[in-house]
Design a protein around this motif. Structure first.
Motif, short mmCIF file in Angstrom:
data_model
loop_
_atom_site.label_atom_id
_atom_site.label_comp_id
_atom_site.label_asym_id
_atom_site.label_seq_id
_atom_site.Cartn_x
_atom_site.Cartn_y
_atom_site.Cartn_z
N CYS A 1 5.83 -0.82 2.01
CA CYS A 1 6.59 -0.52 0.79
C CYS A 1 5.67 -0.74 -0.41
O CYS A 1 5.12 -1.84 -0.57
CB CYS A 1 7.81 -1.46 0.74
SG CYS A 1 8.89 -1.19 -0.66
N SER A 2 5.50 0.27 -1.22
CA SER A 2 4.59 0.13 -2.38
C SER A 2 5.26 -0.68 -3.48
O SER A 2 6.49 -0.85 -3.49
CB SER A 2 4.22 1.52 -2.92
OG SER A 2 5.37 2.10 -3.51
N ASP A 3 4.46 -1.13 -4.43
CA ASP A 3 5.02 -1.88 -5.56
C ASP A 3 6.00 -1.01 -6.34
O ASP A 3 7.06 -1.48 -6.77
CB ASP A 3 3.89 -2.34 -6.49
CG ASP A 3 3.01 -3.39 -5.83
OD1 ASP A 3 3.43 -3.97 -4.80
OD2 ASP A 3 1.89 -3.63 -6.34
N ALA A 4 5.67 0.28 -6.50
CA ALA A 4 6.55 1.18 -7.25
C ALA A 4 7.87 1.38 -6.52
O ALA A 4 8.95 1.38 -7.13
CB ALA A 4 5.85 2.52 -7.45
N GLU A 5 7.81 1.51 -5.19
CA GLU A 5 9.03 1.68 -4.39
C GLU A 5 9.90 0.43 -4.48
O GLU A 5 11.12 0.50 -4.60
CB GLU A 5 8.63 1.95 -2.94
CG GLU A 5 9.77 2.36 -2.03
CD GLU A 5 9.32 2.56 -0.59
OE1 GLU A 5 10.20 2.59 0.29
OE2 GLU A 5 8.10 2.65 -0.32
N ARG A 6 9.26 -0.72 -4.42
CA ARG A 6 10.02 -1.97 -4.51
C ARG A 6 10.66 -2.13 -5.88
O ARG A 6 11.80 -2.61 -6.00
CB ARG A 6 9.09 -3.15 -4.20
CG ARG A 6 9.79 -4.50 -4.17
CD ARG A 6 10.88 -4.58 -3.13
NE ARG A 6 10.38 -4.50 -1.77
CZ ARG A 6 11.16 -4.39 -0.69
NH1 ARG A 6 12.48 -4.33 -0.82
NH2 ARG A 6 10.64 -4.32 0.51
N LYS A 7 9.96 -1.71 -6.91
CA LYS A 7 10.52 -1.80 -8.27
C LYS A 7 11.76 -0.91 -8.39
O LYS A 7 12.79 -1.33 -8.93
CB LYS A 7 9.45 -1.38 -9.29
CG LYS A 7 9.85 -1.62 -10.72
CD LYS A 7 8.70 -1.28 -11.66
CE LYS A 7 9.17 -1.36 -13.10
NZ LYS A 7 8.17 -0.82 -14.02
N THR A 8 11.66 0.30 -7.86
CA THR A 8 12.81 1.21 -7.87
C THR A 8 13.97 0.62 -7.09
O THR A 8 15.14 0.64 -7.52
CB THR A 8 12.42 2.58 -7.28
OG1 THR A 8 11.35 3.10 -8.05
CG2 THR A 8 13.58 3.55 -7.27
#
Ligand SMILES: CC(C)(COP(=O)(O)OP(=O)(O)OC[C@H]1O[C@@H](n2cnc3c(N)ncnc32)[C@H](O)[C@@H]1OP(=O)(O)O)[C@@H](O)C(=O)NCCC(=O)NCCS
Length: 167
Positions: free
Chosen positions: A38-45
């Motif tokens: 899970c990328s940082d951007a995906e986790r933020k979303t």
């Protein structure tokens, strides 16, 4: 001596620790069937899509995040009818210290507070720790899907357990 565990709502500052705990299991375990981290951007979303109606909690020990848990939508129609899915991940070095239990307890209390009617757990059939944890809190098996997932060149069944809150 084991330090006290604090269960609290997650903040944006916790997302890196949440992702590190989760991505360990992506790389090493069949408790999650996805194979890409899970990328940082995906986790933020993901975090932004949660909120008061779909809480995220972390377990903190000595200032370190050692586990997390959340309520999320499994299917829109189920969500509208008052059912959410739980997720719980305890850091692999911190198992069997009642951290998963405290996180699940927090989710169940939050679900009751939100007026939800039930919680759903969707668990790979080989995951005895997760199955036992949920059963300990009263979840009951309601479905068994054959041959539903694959990872590490193995195939797995999926077990669904449900905790009814409105009875
Ligand atoms: C499942 C998980 C969250 C349990 O967290 P934990 O903090 O180790 O669990 P606890 O110490 O609170 O244990 C509570 C109960 O779970 C069950 N349990 C936990 N680990 C177990 C194991 N290795 N074998 C069998 N039962 C186990 C037991 O019933 C235990 O109660 P007991 O100690 O009185 O026998 C943890 O193993 C984990 O993070 N696993 C990987 C991620 C995962 O599978 N998440 C669930 C996906 S939704």
């Amino acid at each position: 001596m084991t330090q006290n565990i604090i269960i609290r709502p997650a903040t944006p500052d916790d997302l890196a620790a949440i992702n590190a705990i989760f991505n360990y299991y992506v790389a090493h375990s069949t408790c999650v069937w996805r194979t890409q981290p899970c990328s940082d951007a995906e986790r933020k979303t993901w975090y932004q899509e949660h909120g008061p109606s779909m809480p995220v909690f972390v377990a903190e020990q000595g200032g370190r995040v050692v586990g997390w848990a959340s309520l999320g939508s499994f299917r829109d129609a189920y969500t509208a009818a008052g059912m959410l899915e739980d997720s719980i991940y305890v850091h692999h070095d911190f198992h069997r210290q009642r951290i998963g239990s405290q996180l699940l307890q927090a989710l169940i209390e939050a679900a009751r507070h939100l007026g939800l009617r039930s919680l759903l757990a969707n668990i790979s059939a080989d995951q005895t720790p997760s199955l036992r944890l949920h059963e300990k809190f009263g979840f009951q098996k309601v479905a068994h899907l054959r041959d539903a997932g694959q990872k590490f060149h193995q195939r797995f069944d999926a077990i669904y357990l449900q905790l009814l809150l409105a009875v």
